[in-house]
Design an enzyme around this catalytic site. Structure first.
Site, PDB file in Angstrom:
ATOM      1  N   LYS A   1       0.821  -1.223   0.000  1.00 55.97           N
ATOM      2  CA  LYS A   1       0.000   0.000   0.000  1.00 55.97           C
ATOM      3  C   LYS A   1       0.851   1.267   0.000  1.00 55.97           C
ATOM      4  O   LYS A   1       0.396   2.323  -0.430  1.00 55.97           O
ATOM      5  CB  LYS A   1      -0.906   0.020   1.225  1.00 55.97           C
ATOM      6  CG  LYS A   1      -1.677  -1.245   1.474  1.00 55.97           C
ATOM      7  CD  LYS A   1      -2.856  -1.388   0.572  1.00 55.97           C
ATOM      8  CE  LYS A   1      -3.567  -2.697   0.840  1.00 55.97           C
ATOM      9  NZ  LYS A   1      -4.818  -2.825   0.145  1.00 55.97           N
TER      10      LYS A   1
HETATM   11  C1  LIG Z   1      -1.079  -7.788   2.413  1.00 57.96           C
HETATM   12  C2  LIG Z   1      -2.177  -7.678   1.418  1.00 57.96           C
HETATM   13  N1  LIG Z   1      -2.183  -8.520   0.381  1.00 57.96           N
HETATM   14  C3  LIG Z   1      -3.149  -8.463  -0.549  1.00 57.96           C
HETATM   15  C4  LIG Z   1      -4.185  -7.559  -0.461  1.00 57.96           C
HETATM   16  C5  LIG Z   1      -5.211  -7.546  -1.552  1.00 57.96           C
HETATM   17  O1  LIG Z   1      -5.063  -6.428  -2.376  1.00 57.96           O
HETATM   18  P1  LIG Z   1      -6.314  -5.889  -3.202  1.00 57.96           P
HETATM   19  O2  LIG Z   1      -7.335  -5.497  -2.206  1.00 57.96           O
HETATM   20  O3  LIG Z   1      -5.805  -4.739  -3.976  1.00 57.96           O
HETATM   21  O4  LIG Z   1      -6.795  -7.014  -4.040  1.00 57.96           O
HETATM   22  C6  LIG Z   1      -4.217  -6.666   0.614  1.00 57.96           C
HETATM   23  C7  LIG Z   1      -5.289  -5.667   0.800  1.00 57.96           C
HETATM   24  O5  LIG Z   1      -6.232  -5.541   0.130  1.00 57.96           O
HETATM   25  C8  LIG Z   1      -3.184  -6.710   1.561  1.00 57.96           C
HETATM   26  O6  LIG Z   1      -3.150  -5.846   2.568  1.00 57.96           O
HETATM   27  N1  LIG Z   2      -6.504  -5.077   2.284  1.00 54.43           N
HETATM   28  C1  LIG Z   2      -6.869  -3.728   2.440  1.00 54.43           C
HETATM   29  C2  LIG Z   2      -8.354  -3.531   2.316  1.00 54.43           C
HETATM   30  C3  LIG Z   2      -8.671  -2.221   1.692  1.00 54.43           C
HETATM   31  O1  LIG Z   2      -8.348  -2.302   0.347  1.00 54.43           O
HETATM   32  P1  LIG Z   2      -8.034  -1.064  -0.584  1.00 54.43           P
HETATM   33  O2  LIG Z   2      -6.898  -1.519  -1.428  1.00 54.43           O
HETATM   34  O3  LIG Z   2      -9.259  -0.780  -1.342  1.00 54.43           O
HETATM   35  O4  LIG Z   2      -7.641   0.101   0.278  1.00 54.43           O
HETATM   36  C4  LIG Z   2      -6.302  -3.254   3.759  1.00 54.43           C
HETATM   37  O5  LIG Z   2      -5.339  -3.846   4.190  1.00 54.43           O
HETATM   38  O6  LIG Z   2      -6.799  -2.344   4.355  1.00 54.43           O
END
Ligand SMILES: Cc1ncc(COP(=O)(O)O)c(C=O)c1O
Ligand SMILES: N[C@@H](CCOP(=O)(O)O)C(=O)O
Length: 469
Positions: free
Chosen positions: A112
């Site tokens: 993120k």
């Molecule tokens: C460590 C981790 N892996 C994978 C994901 C999945 O990513 P996305 O929600 O973009 O599919 C998230 C959060 O969403 C995450 O925090």
């Molecule tokens: N896995 C995410 C959930 C929120 O997803 P986002 O990519 O739409 O912000 C988290 O860890 O908060």
């Protein structure tokens, strides 16, 4: 660049306005009206660029008209300068033609940071220029929250409220959020699950009266700027593995479909990507769609990979928009039927089209631990549970052994000691120096019932540097 809504009824926006938005006024998500497309020669010429230089090449078309080149270059240099690894996103080889792209060298140890370090700086830049203050409300299953707080804590013109599901994030994740103090930083633990938190955010975009005229901005991947920044590392990985002269496949631990959607866009922008693997935990709505054209709501189950304990997947709507020939009315109909029935499927030929690129697998906790242990024993690489799900799914779904397969390493294992302990690898986990005293720091967090009005009342009471709006 102009951005349009997936439901076709909201006004088109430029980049600056899309950055300061969340859901479109018709409830849809913003996407570029025309996706930029690069030639193979152009992409090949980026080989050897530093990460921030590559980021400029890939993202420039998206911000054109809103941010001058020189300012954008400087913002990108600062953004990726804070990462702890000089390669920013290093590749680690696990086996022949099998790789993990380590996306956890940013300040909060999850992928993120790639987007939220940038988003914080872009908000600062744009809000200072406009002389405007905003409120952010974000939902997190653990990682977005700390990355957003870290990205925005120094923004003068932002008050940030992060909703996490009470007792459903790891202790490290919770502390990474609740130990950051500031009169513009507010952590709220909602007595519900991640989907409840996410729904509160979306409902707040639909009815903003409680904000008394202050603009609401999203930090979740409903905000286009999040997706944009995540496209870059697909180019970065492919260029290191012989792309664009050869194709690369990616396996992506998936919850809200944001990260993998960025890969889908990289491919549509000209990067040869032969396969995208949707890797989920037992909360497998996306796997059920990819494997059987059934996107049906189910009960949300806690797992050892809590960040992917997500049922309704925000960015799936962006894929539906493309699968329906970018027909906003068709998407609006589908989404309102889904809201009413909790079920969605698409015409067979549209699903077949999606399956040309996407494969999928749901991986349970036992297999996740087994994969952590196996990979550690064979390679010494300690995977976090989300990444382990990606690696296992990559191995099961791989279409060609001749094509490099890259799993996105979405978080550092130190964030998820429970899974690592259950995997029995016997390796002590050590927090990096900047978080070494995390467990001694005081915490600040408000627990609220799963009640939209209570959350909104809290925001209006504290939305102006801790004072009422
Ligand atoms: C460590 C981790 N892996 C994978 C994901 C999945 O990513 P996305 O929600 O973009 O599919 C998230 C959060 O969403 C995450 O925090
Ligand atoms: N896995 C995410 C959930 C929120 O997803 P986002 O990519 O739409 O912000 C988290 O860890 O908060």
């Amino acid at each position: 660049m102009r951005y349009i809504s997936t439901r076709g009824q909201a006004p088109a926006l430029n980049f600056e306005d899309v950055l300061l938005a969340g859901l479109a006024s018709d409830g849809g998500l913003y996407v570029p009206e025309n996706l930029p497309r690069f030639t193979v020669e152009e992409i090949a010429s980026w080989s050897g660029l530093a990460y921030h230089e590559l980021a400029f090449k890939v993202m420039r078309p998206f911000v054109t008209g809103s941010i001058p080149d020189a300012d954008f270059k400087q913002i990108l240099q600062e953004t990726y300068g804070v990462f702890a690894h000089s390669a920013v996103a290093p590749l680690r080889q696990l086996d022949s033609n099998e790789w993990v792209l380590e996306l956890f060298h940013g300040p909060t140890l999850a992928f993120k940071d790639f987007a939220l370090q940038l988003l914080g700086r872009l908000l600062d830049y744009v809000l200072a220029k406009r002389g405007e203050r905003v409120v952010i409300i974000g939902a997190t299953s653990g990682d977005t929250g700390s990355a957003a707080i870290e990205g925005c804590r120094r923004c003068d013109n932002v008050d940030i409220f992060i909703l996490h599901p009470h007792n459903r994030v790891s202790e490290v994740q919770r502390r990474q959020m609740t130990t950051i103090f500031g009169d513009n930083i507010h952590n709220i633990a909602i007595e519900g699950n991640f989907d409840d938190c996410q729904e509160m955010v979306k409902d707040s975009f639909a009815d903003q009266g409680f904000l008394k005229g202050t603009r609401l901005v999203a930090v979740n991947s409903i905000n286009w700027a999040r997706i944009m920044a995540q496209i870059v590392y697909y180019f970065h990985a492919a260029l290191q593995l012989g792309g664009p002269a050869r194709s690369v496949a990616f396996s992506v631990p998936t919850g809200n479909f944001g990260d993998i959607f960025a890969g889908y866009l990289a491919r549509n922008m000209g990067l040869p990507i032969s396969q995208l693997v949707v890797a989920t935990n037992r909360n497998d709505i996306l796997h059920r769609f990819m494997s059987g054209n059934r996107y049906d709501k189910d009960t949300l189950h806690p797992s050892l990979s809590p960040s992917m304990d997500i049922m309704v997947s925000s960015n799936f709507e962006r894929l539906l928009f493309d699968l329906h020939g970018r027909n906003g009315a068709a998407v609006a109909d589908l989404m309102s039927a889904f809201k009413a029935s909790g079920k969605l499927s698409v015409e067979e030929e549209r699903w077949v089209e999606a399956r040309k690129l996407f494969d999928s697998l749901a991986v349970d906790d036992a297999q996740t631990c087994k994969t952590i242990a196996e990979v550690f024993t064979k390679t010494g690489e300690l995977l976090d549970p989300h990444t382990a799900i990606g690696v296992y799914a990559a191995r099961e779904c791989r279409r060609s052994l001749a094509t490099p397969m890259v799993t996105l390493g979405t978080a550092h294992p130190v964030k998820f000691p429970e899974a690592v302990e259950k995997a029995g690898v016997g390796k002590a986990l050590e927090l990096p120096a900047h978080l070494a005293d995390l467990f001694e720091r005081p915490e600040r967090c408000t627990v609220l019932k799963n009640d939209l009005k209570a959350m909104q009342a809290f925001v209006s009471e504290h939305g102006n540097r801790g004072k009422p709006l």
